[in-house]
Structures are given as C-alpha cells and as structure tokens.
Design an enzyme around this catalytic site. Structure first.
Site, short mmCIF file in Angstrom:
data_model
loop_
_atom_site.label_atom_id
_atom_site.label_comp_id
_atom_site.label_asym_id
_atom_site.label_seq_id
_atom_site.Cartn_x
_atom_site.Cartn_y
_atom_site.Cartn_z
N THR A 234 0.85 -1.20 0.00
CA THR A 234 0.00 0.00 0.00
C THR A 234 0.87 1.24 0.00
O THR A 234 1.98 1.23 0.53
CB THR A 234 -0.92 0.08 1.24
OG1 THR A 234 -1.76 -1.06 1.27
CG2 THR A 234 -1.77 1.33 1.27
N VAL A 263 -12.61 -5.70 0.79
CA VAL A 263 -11.92 -4.41 0.73
C VAL A 263 -11.31 -4.15 2.10
O VAL A 263 -11.89 -4.52 3.13
CB VAL A 263 -12.82 -3.23 0.30
CG1 VAL A 263 -13.25 -3.36 -1.15
CG2 VAL A 263 -14.01 -3.09 1.20
N GLY A 264 -10.14 -3.55 2.09
CA GLY A 264 -9.47 -3.25 3.35
C GLY A 264 -9.76 -1.83 3.77
O GLY A 264 -10.80 -1.25 3.44
N ASP A 265 -8.80 -1.26 4.47
CA ASP A 265 -8.98 0.10 4.99
C ASP A 265 -8.61 1.17 3.96
O ASP A 265 -9.01 2.33 4.11
CB ASP A 265 -8.12 0.30 6.23
CG ASP A 265 -6.63 0.08 5.95
OD1 ASP A 265 -6.31 -0.73 5.04
OD2 ASP A 265 -5.80 0.69 6.64
N THR A 285 -1.12 2.01 6.59
CA THR A 285 -0.78 0.81 5.83
C THR A 285 -0.69 -0.35 6.81
O THR A 285 -0.56 -0.15 8.02
CB THR A 285 0.57 0.96 5.08
OG1 THR A 285 1.59 1.28 6.03
CG2 THR A 285 0.52 2.05 4.03
N GLY A 286 -0.73 -1.55 6.27
CA GLY A 286 -0.69 -2.73 7.14
C GLY A 286 -2.06 -3.38 7.22
O GLY A 286 -2.91 -3.19 6.33
N GLY A 288 -5.47 -3.93 7.35
CA GLY A 288 -6.59 -3.01 7.26
C GLY A 288 -7.72 -3.31 8.21
O GLY A 288 -8.39 -2.40 8.71
N1 ASP Z 1 -4.01 -1.84 4.43
C1 ASP Z 1 -4.09 -2.66 3.26
C2 ASP Z 1 -5.33 -3.48 3.31
O1 ASP Z 1 -5.71 -3.93 4.38
C3 ASP Z 1 -2.96 -3.60 3.06
C4 ASP Z 1 -1.61 -3.06 3.25
O2 ASP Z 1 -1.39 -1.94 3.63
O3 ASP Z 1 -0.69 -3.80 3.00
O4 ASP Z 1 -5.90 -3.75 2.27
#
Ligand code: ASP
Length: 389
Positions: A234, A263-265, A285-286, A288
C-alpha cells in the site's frame, strides 16, 4: 494424512525451488497455538514527534521515496496538493515491480487483481473512493474523478470498473507474469487440485515448468516468500503546500490471496485516510481490518485536533488496536500496522506497531520537507517484527 500428501508433493517438486519451499513454509505459516508466536517484547523507547514543521512538506509510505521529488515539484510550481500526492502514487501504481499497489499487485484467491483507493482534498473538503475495482491500474485517479465529477463518494466492484471505463480509463490485465506465477504457486501450495495429477507421467517436469527460464528462476525466492507470508503493501501520501492547503491519498492491491470482494482500509474514508483542512491528515498501511475497527485515520486527526503531535497521535491510534487485543502480544505479534500523519503547519510523524521488518531492519517511511527526500524511521510502539496473519 493431508499433511503427508503435502509433504510428498513438496519433496517431489522442484527441489529447493518455489513449490517445495512454498509448501514447507505454508505448513509452518500458522503456529499451532497463538502462544507459540509470543515472544517477550519490550515496549519501544518513545521519541516525541516534532511539533513544528515546514511548508511545503510531503510524506508517504516507504515505496513513495523515489517519487517525492516529483510531488514536491508540483507543490512548488502550481501548489496543487491533489496533483502532488497523485504525482507520488501514480508511478507506484504503474510500477509492475511493486507487488502491493496497482499493476503487478498480487491478486485475490481467484487470481484477480482488485484494487482499493481513496483521496481527500482539504480546501474543498471533498473525497472520493473506489473499492475492489478490476482491470484499471490507477484507482487513485478514479477516486479523484468520483470526487470531482459525481455526486457520490464511493463506488465499488463491477460498477467501479464500468465507471472508470466510461470516464476514459483504459482497461487492462493487471497480472504480470511474475504475479500470476506467484498466484499459481500459492494455489498449488494450498490445494492438491492445482497440482499435476498423481497419474501425470511428467509430474515433476510440469511443476518445474513454473520456473523454466533463468528470469523466472530468479523470482523463486520471492515467490516462496510471498506464498508463505502474504505481503502487505500500500502507499499513503499526504501533502501540505506553502499556504497550508492539504490533500491525501491511499492506494493498494490489498492483502494478497484475499477473498474476492474483500476491501481493506485503504479505500475507507476515516480509516485508511482522513483529512480535515482545519487540522491535518492521516493515513495507514498494514492490516486493514485492525485499522477499520478503530477508524484509525479519523482517530489520528482527532488526536492532533486535541493538540497531540503527529507521532503521538499515531501512537494513540495504535494503543486502541492494542486495547482491542487486551494487550495480548501473542496475537498482536501476528500482524503489523502503521500510521502516518501530517498537520497543516507541516509537522509530520508516523508510528508502527512493530519496529522492524522481517529482515530486522527498522521500518521507515518517506519525507520531503523542502530540502530532500529522505527515509525516516517510524516511532515504534513495540520492539520486534510483526507477522502477516
Ligand atoms: N491496508 C491494506 C489493506 O488492508 C494492506 C496493506 O497496507 O498492506 O488492504
């Protein structure tokens, strides 16, 4: 019995190659109990974030570092903050070698790349978002078009793809050869139905063909890694110009091998991104799912509104995630999450749940505060490395 079958498959396949490694690692990916993952961890030393800043300033996730100069050039010329953040993230979306964003992003469990993105524009107090869009490599630009040319804020799925095509975006196959092979290796590691039949006379040869050119063999270690440990990625980017006007964007291909439609965050206004022209902006990021549960982007901005520095506001959001797990580090150790914040005065900061990446290096993000683009370590909440659960 299933395990034995998998082990046999692994032994037969590609000695030292992708499928064998992937299978082995796949088997080891999930500890039998959460407590196996628990390691005593020390809370990190807190470095209070800067409370004053410079304008213009632009910050992003680490994968934007190479493009911050382009964003800063826009801030210095036209001063348009939305153009500036898109100048940073669009080349990352276009880059086939970034496997977490746009073209080349790792696909869902069906082998389909589904992208999420959102934008917020401070001066006009508007936003746009797009979720699970397929075949369009620049979802952040689509989110901008939703914001600027429609009466809506969020369009998802098939409707989002059709909307983008209607607006002149070119549909394309977002799978690269590399991401397609990684997906096939993941399928083979998780289901015998995606391996050659036991009656195949050339069982080993068929598996080996996955890596049959020198170029593809060079991908093997990476494929092994992403099959065993689905990567997160992300890019979030936040900008403030010399007048204090702000914009933000977050764009991603989401979690590798996710369920179709997840869908994520990153496309959720208030989670993966939030911005209030009176205060500042924040992104994430990370993992979600953890961010969504605490409305992280909004939380960070509200903490800044109350007077917290950007870094401390990010740490406060992480505290809420920790609280959701009742401080159980054996579970917290299973994932990672990062927050980024920039206030309207140009002060910035970022915090991560864990201090380092898998290779032990400190996690960093990217900043350009008018002098040069540089990598800056996150303020970590805990020392150690988070997992990919
Ligand atoms: N935050 C993103 C999601 O959950 C993934 C990511 O940042 O790697 O879709």
């Amino acid at each position: 019995m299933k395990d034995i079958t998998r082990r046999k498959f692994c032994a037969a396949a590609l000695a030292g190659g992708v499928a064998a490694g992937a299978g082995k690692a796949f088997g080891a990916a999930l500890p039998a109990t959460f407590s196996e993952a628990a390691q005593p961890q020390q809370e990190a030393t807190r470095q209070p974030g800067p409370t004053t800043g410079k304008r213009p300033t632009i910050i992003s996730a680490h994968n934007g570092l190479r493009h911050l100069d382009a964003g800063m050039a826009v801030l210095r010329s036209t001063g348009d903050t939305m153009d500036a953040v898109l100048a940073v993230v669009t080349p990352v979306e276009d880059d086939p070698n970034d496997n977490s964003v746009g073209y080349g992003g790792l696909p869902n469990e069906d082998g389909v790349v589904q992208l999420d993105a959102c934008v917020m524009h401070g001066p006009t107090r508007r936003c746009g978002a797009v979720g699970a869009i397929e075949r369009i490599k620049n979802p952040a630009k689509v989110a901008r078009v939703i914001m600027e040319r429609t009466n809506h804020t969020f369009i998802v799925g098939r409707g989002a793809t059709q909307f983008a095509i209607d607006q002149g975006f070119e549909p394309m196959n977002l799978l690269t050869d590399k991401s397609r092979l990684a997906w096939l290796a993941w399928k083979a590691s998780s289901s015998k139905d995606w391996r050659p039949g036991l009656d195949a006379p050339d069982f080993n040869k068929q598996l080996a063909e996955l890596l049959d050119t020198p170029e593809r063999q060079a991908w093997a270690p990476w494929i092994k890694q992403v099959v065993a440990h689905p990567p997160t990625g992300t890019i979030n980017c936040l900008a403030v110009n010399d007048k204090g006007e702000m914009s933000g964007v977050t764009t991603t291909s989401g979690l590798a091998w996710k369920i179709s439609g997840r869908v994520g965050d990153s496309c959720i206004i208030g989670a993966g991104l939030f911005l209030d022209q009176d205060v500042g902006g924040a992104g994430s990021t990370g993992r979600g799912e953890e961010d969504i549960k605490i409305a992280g982007g909004h939380t960070v901005v509200e903490m800044m509104r109350k007077g917290m520095s950007p870094s401390d506001a990010c740490l406060e959001a992480l505290h809420r995630v920790v609280h959701n797990y009742d401080f159980d580090k054996s579970r917290l150790k299973m994932f990672d999450l990062q927050f980024y914040a920039l206030n309207k005065d140009g002060a910035y900061g970022a915090a991560s749940l864990w201090s380092s990446s898998g290779n032990g290096q400190p996690l960093t993000y990217a900043v350009h505060d008018g002098t040069e683009a540089k990598s800056v370590p996150f303020t970590p909440l805990f020392q150690g490395t988070g997992g990919d659960y």
